[in-house]
Design a protein around this motif. Structure first.
Motif, PDB file in Angstrom:
ATOM      1  N   ASN A  83      11.079  14.738  -6.246  1.00 26.12           N
ATOM      2  CA  ASN A  83      10.722  14.733  -4.814  1.00 26.12           C
ATOM      3  C   ASN A  83       9.459  13.940  -4.492  1.00 26.12           C
ATOM      4  OD1 ASN A  83      12.932  16.352  -3.965  1.00 26.12           O
ATOM      5  ND2 ASN A  83      11.871  18.144  -4.791  1.00 26.12           N
ATOM      6  N   VAL A  84       9.249  12.832  -5.236  1.00 26.72           N
ATOM      7  CA  VAL A  84       8.070  12.010  -4.948  1.00 26.72           C
ATOM      8  C   VAL A  84       8.459  10.608  -4.469  1.00 26.72           C
ATOM      9  CG1 VAL A  84       6.492  13.245  -6.471  1.00 26.72           C
ATOM     10  CG2 VAL A  84       7.858  11.357  -7.389  1.00 26.72           C
ATOM     11  N   TRP A  85       9.751  10.310  -4.453  1.00 23.15           N
ATOM     12  CA  TRP A  85      10.217   8.965  -4.089  1.00 23.15           C
ATOM     13  C   TRP A  85       9.721   8.541  -2.704  1.00 23.15           C
ATOM     14  CZ3 TRP A  85      11.931   4.535  -5.823  1.00 23.15           C
ATOM     15  CH2 TRP A  85      12.628   3.664  -4.974  1.00 23.15           C
ATOM     16  N   ASP A  86       9.893   9.407  -1.709  1.00 15.16           N
ATOM     17  CA  ASP A  86       9.491   9.058  -0.340  1.00 15.16           C
ATOM     18  C   ASP A  86       7.984   8.816  -0.248  1.00 15.16           C
ATOM     19  OD1 ASP A  86      12.092   9.190   0.526  1.00 15.16           O
ATOM     20  OD2 ASP A  86      11.965  11.288   1.139  1.00 15.16           O
ATOM     21  N   ARG A  87       7.230   9.636  -0.983  1.00  9.15           N
ATOM     22  CA  ARG A  87       5.769   9.482  -0.970  1.00  9.15           C
ATOM     23  C   ARG A  87       5.370   8.145  -1.604  1.00  9.15           C
ATOM     24  NH1 ARG A  87       1.810  13.315  -4.279  1.00  9.15           N
ATOM     25  NH2 ARG A  87       2.958  12.243  -5.846  1.00  9.15           N
ATOM     26  N   VAL A  88       6.027   7.813  -2.722  1.00  7.70           N
ATOM     27  CA  VAL A  88       5.747   6.539  -3.405  1.00  7.70           C
ATOM     28  C   VAL A  88       6.038   5.364  -2.468  1.00  7.70           C
ATOM     29  CG1 VAL A  88       6.569   5.007  -5.254  1.00  7.70           C
ATOM     30  CG2 VAL A  88       6.087   7.408  -5.755  1.00  7.70           C
ATOM     31  N   MET A  89       7.176   5.435  -1.782  1.00  4.80           N
ATOM     32  CA  MET A  89       7.561   4.368  -0.850  1.00  4.80           C
ATOM     33  C   MET A  89       6.572   4.259   0.305  1.00  4.80           C
ATOM     34  SD  MET A  89      10.302   2.753  -1.796  1.00  4.80           S
ATOM     35  CE  MET A  89       9.445   2.753  -3.345  1.00  4.80           C
ATOM     36  N   ALA A  90       6.071   5.405   0.756  1.00  2.00           N
ATOM     37  CA  ALA A  90       5.167   5.419   1.911  1.00  2.00           C
ATOM     38  C   ALA A  90       3.807   4.800   1.577  1.00  2.00           C
ATOM     39  CB  ALA A  90       4.987   6.854   2.416  1.00  2.00           C
ATOM     40  N   ILE A  91       3.304   5.066   0.361  1.00  2.00           N
ATOM     41  CA  ILE A  91       1.947   4.567   0.057  1.00  2.00           C
ATOM     42  C   ILE A  91       1.940   3.153  -0.531  1.00  2.00           C
ATOM     43  CG2 ILE A  91       0.970   6.876  -0.255  1.00  2.00           C
ATOM     44  CD1 ILE A  91       1.093   6.486  -3.229  1.00  2.00           C
ATOM     45  N   GLU A  92       3.090   2.677  -1.007  1.00  2.00           N
ATOM     46  CA  GLU A  92       3.139   1.382  -1.693  1.00  2.00           C
ATOM     47  C   GLU A  92       2.584   0.212  -0.874  1.00  2.00           C
ATOM     48  OE1 GLU A  92       4.728  -2.409  -3.141  1.00  2.00           O
ATOM     49  OE2 GLU A  92       5.501  -1.409  -1.358  1.00  2.00           O
ATOM     50  N   PRO A  93       2.917   0.075   0.438  1.00  2.00           N
ATOM     51  CA  PRO A  93       2.447  -1.108   1.180  1.00  2.00           C
ATOM     52  C   PRO A  93       0.922  -1.216   1.278  1.00  2.00           C
ATOM     53  CG  PRO A  93       4.183   0.038   2.390  1.00  2.00           C
ATOM     54  CD  PRO A  93       3.785   0.930   1.265  1.00  2.00           C
ATOM     55  N   ASP A  94       0.234  -0.081   1.328  1.00  2.00           N
ATOM     56  CA  ASP A  94      -1.211  -0.116   1.582  1.00  2.00           C
ATOM     57  C   ASP A  94      -2.069   0.090   0.339  1.00  2.00           C
ATOM     58  OD1 ASP A  94      -0.624  -0.338   4.343  1.00  2.00           O
ATOM     59  OD2 ASP A  94      -0.232   1.823   4.391  1.00  2.00           O
ATOM     60  N   GLN A  95      -1.468   0.532  -0.738  1.00  2.00           N
ATOM     61  CA  GLN A  95      -2.284   0.856  -1.912  1.00  2.00           C
ATOM     62  C   GLN A  95      -2.600  -0.384  -2.747  1.00  2.00           C
ATOM     63  OE1 GLN A  95      -0.840   4.053  -4.368  1.00  2.00           O
ATOM     64  NE2 GLN A  95      -2.878   4.485  -5.105  1.00  2.00           N
ATOM     65  N   ASP A  96      -3.774  -0.359  -3.349  1.00  2.00           N
ATOM     66  CA  ASP A  96      -4.179  -1.423  -4.273  1.00  2.00           C
ATOM     67  C   ASP A  96      -3.132  -1.535  -5.382  1.00  2.00           C
ATOM     68  OD1 ASP A  96      -6.378  -3.110  -5.666  1.00  2.00           O
ATOM     69  OD2 ASP A  96      -5.812  -1.602  -7.158  1.00  2.00           O
ATOM     70  N   LYS A  97      -2.752  -2.780  -5.713  1.00  2.00           N
ATOM     71  CA  LYS A  97      -1.669  -3.002  -6.686  1.00  2.00           C
ATOM     72  C   LYS A  97      -1.970  -2.355  -8.047  1.00  2.00           C
ATOM     73  CE  LYS A  97       1.369  -5.575  -4.436  1.00  2.00           C
ATOM     74  NZ  LYS A  97       1.629  -4.663  -3.355  1.00  2.00           N
ATOM     75  N   GLY A  98      -3.207  -2.500  -8.503  1.00  2.00           N
ATOM     76  CA  GLY A  98      -3.588  -1.915  -9.796  1.00  2.00           C
ATOM     77  C   GLY A  98      -3.478  -0.403  -9.791  1.00  2.00           C
ATOM     78  N   ASP A  99      -3.952   0.220  -8.691  1.00  2.00           N
ATOM     79  CA  ASP A  99      -3.877   1.690  -8.573  1.00  2.00           C
ATOM     80  C   ASP A  99      -2.421   2.137  -8.508  1.00  2.00           C
ATOM     81  OD1 ASP A  99      -6.597   1.706  -8.528  1.00  2.00           O
ATOM     82  OD2 ASP A  99      -6.783   1.983  -6.357  1.00  2.00           O
ATOM     83  N   PHE A 100      -1.625   1.377  -7.769  1.00  2.00           N
ATOM     84  CA  PHE A 100      -0.212   1.732  -7.606  1.00  2.00           C
ATOM     85  C   PHE A 100       0.499   1.651  -8.962  1.00  2.00           C
ATOM     86  CE2 PHE A 100       4.250   0.805  -6.371  1.00  2.00           C
ATOM     87  CZ  PHE A 100       4.486   1.947  -5.608  1.00  2.00           C
ATOM     88  N   ARG A 101       0.186   0.599  -9.711  1.00  2.00           N
ATOM     89  CA  ARG A 101       0.808   0.440 -11.034  1.00  2.00           C
ATOM     90  C   ARG A 101       0.427   1.609 -11.945  1.00  2.00           C
ATOM     91  NH1 ARG A 101      -1.362  -4.371 -13.345  1.00  2.00           N
ATOM     92  NH2 ARG A 101      -2.801  -3.094 -14.514  1.00  2.00           N
ATOM     93  N   GLU A 102      -0.853   1.975 -11.921  1.00  2.00           N
ATOM     94  CA  GLU A 102      -1.306   3.095 -12.764  1.00  2.00           C
ATOM     95  C   GLU A 102      -0.624   4.392 -12.374  1.00  2.00           C
ATOM     96  OE1 GLU A 102      -5.513   3.761 -13.411  1.00  2.00           O
ATOM     97  OE2 GLU A 102      -5.780   1.605 -13.694  1.00  2.00           O
ATOM     98  N   MET A 103      -0.469   4.607 -11.072  1.00  2.00           N
ATOM     99  CA  MET A 103       0.184   5.826 -10.600  1.00  2.00           C
ATOM    100  C   MET A 103       1.629   5.885 -11.109  1.00  2.00           C
ATOM    101  SD  MET A 103       1.021   6.981  -6.690  1.00  2.00           S
ATOM    102  CE  MET A 103       2.443   5.894  -6.571  1.00  2.00           C
ATOM    103  N   LEU A 104       2.353   4.752 -10.961  1.00  2.00           N
ATOM    104  CA  LEU A 104       3.746   4.730 -11.417  1.00  2.00           C
ATOM    105  C   LEU A 104       3.846   4.846 -12.930  1.00  2.00           C
ATOM    106  CD1 LEU A 104       5.818   2.152  -9.336  1.00  2.00           C
ATOM    107  CD2 LEU A 104       6.056   4.624  -9.427  1.00  2.00           C
ATOM    108  N   GLN A 105       2.899   4.221 -13.640  1.00  2.00           N
ATOM    109  CA  GLN A 105       2.918   4.321 -15.097  1.00  2.00           C
ATOM    110  C   GLN A 105       2.774   5.775 -15.539  1.00  2.00           C
ATOM    111  OE1 GLN A 105      -0.153   1.421 -15.955  1.00  2.00           O
ATOM    112  NE2 GLN A 105       1.331  -0.047 -16.741  1.00  2.00           N
ATOM    113  N   GLY A 106       1.970   6.539 -14.806  1.00  2.00           N
ATOM    114  CA  GLY A 106       1.825   7.963 -15.119  1.00  2.00           C
ATOM    115  C   GLY A 106       3.095   8.738 -14.800  1.00  2.00           C
TER     116      GLY A 106
END
Length: 200
Positions: A83-106
């Motif tokens: 149940n995190v897919w929608d949240r991931v999609m929502a924050i992706e456009p505005d989040q720093d690419k490096g932070d986003f990558r780290e979040m997904l890697q986790g």
């Protein structure tokens, strides 16, 4: 042995090797993991996908069952299950690419999430060969060598073929590297065999 160069030759070679008793019974591997890599030029991805489909159909006709897992589809499935897919999609456009990558890697850690999910799916499947695809689509969140390292204890008893958009370079001095997209050379992995070098 002459390594097949053209894609039609490689398609024929894949079918010949994958349908062979030696491959299916994993003969000649001694204690090595039954991992094989099909490296192909990234620009041929669509042609290779069509060839893969034809090979699967021909294998089915020969009584060989292929079970395929696409890492991208699996990643989306896992994020939706949690149940995190929608949240991931929502924050992706505005989040720093490096932070986003780290979040997904986790969220998609191969040891904690990917390998156990693949193990569960393999346990429920009736298969002779396991195809792993979607490697390019999940870069840089999931690295191919991490997945392979974590699958060694999961994929047993059946051979696995990973479709890899890039080169698999093997050298006696430098070891073996997975060069994703033909450019990113930092994935050291030495335990797989190049399917194009296997005898049919």
């Amino acid at each position: 042995m002459v390594i097949p160069k053209t894609l039609p030759e490689q398609e024929e070679h894949l079918f010949a090797v994958l349908s062979g008793r030696r491959f299916l019974q994993m003969e000649g591997l001694s204690n090595e993991v039954p991992f094989f890599i099909y490296p192909y030029p990234p620009e041929d991805a669509l042609t290779v996908a069509a060839a893969k489909k034809r090979v699967k159909n021909r294998l089915a006709g020969a009584g060989v069952t292929v079970f395929e897992i696409d890492l991208y589809d699996l990643s989306v499935e896992l994020l939706k299950e949690r149940n995190v897919w929608d949240r991931v999609m929502a924050i992706e456009p505005d989040q720093d690419k490096g932070d986003f990558r780290e979040m997904l890697q986790g969220m998609l850690d191969p040891q904690l999430h990917i390998a156990p999910a693949i193990r569960d799916r393999l346990a429920q499947a009736d298969l002779d060969i396991f195809f792993l695809t979607g490697i390019g689509e999940v870069f840089p969140y999931i690295r191919s060598h991490n997945v392979l390292n974590n699958l060694q204890s999961v994929v047993k008893g059946k051979p696995m073929l990973m479709f890899f958009p890039g080169r698999y370079e093997q050298s006696d001095t430098l070891g073996s590297s997975l060069v994703l997209f033909g450019r990113l050379k930092d994935d050291q992995y030495y335990r797989a065999k190049n399917i194009l070098e296997q005898e049919a």
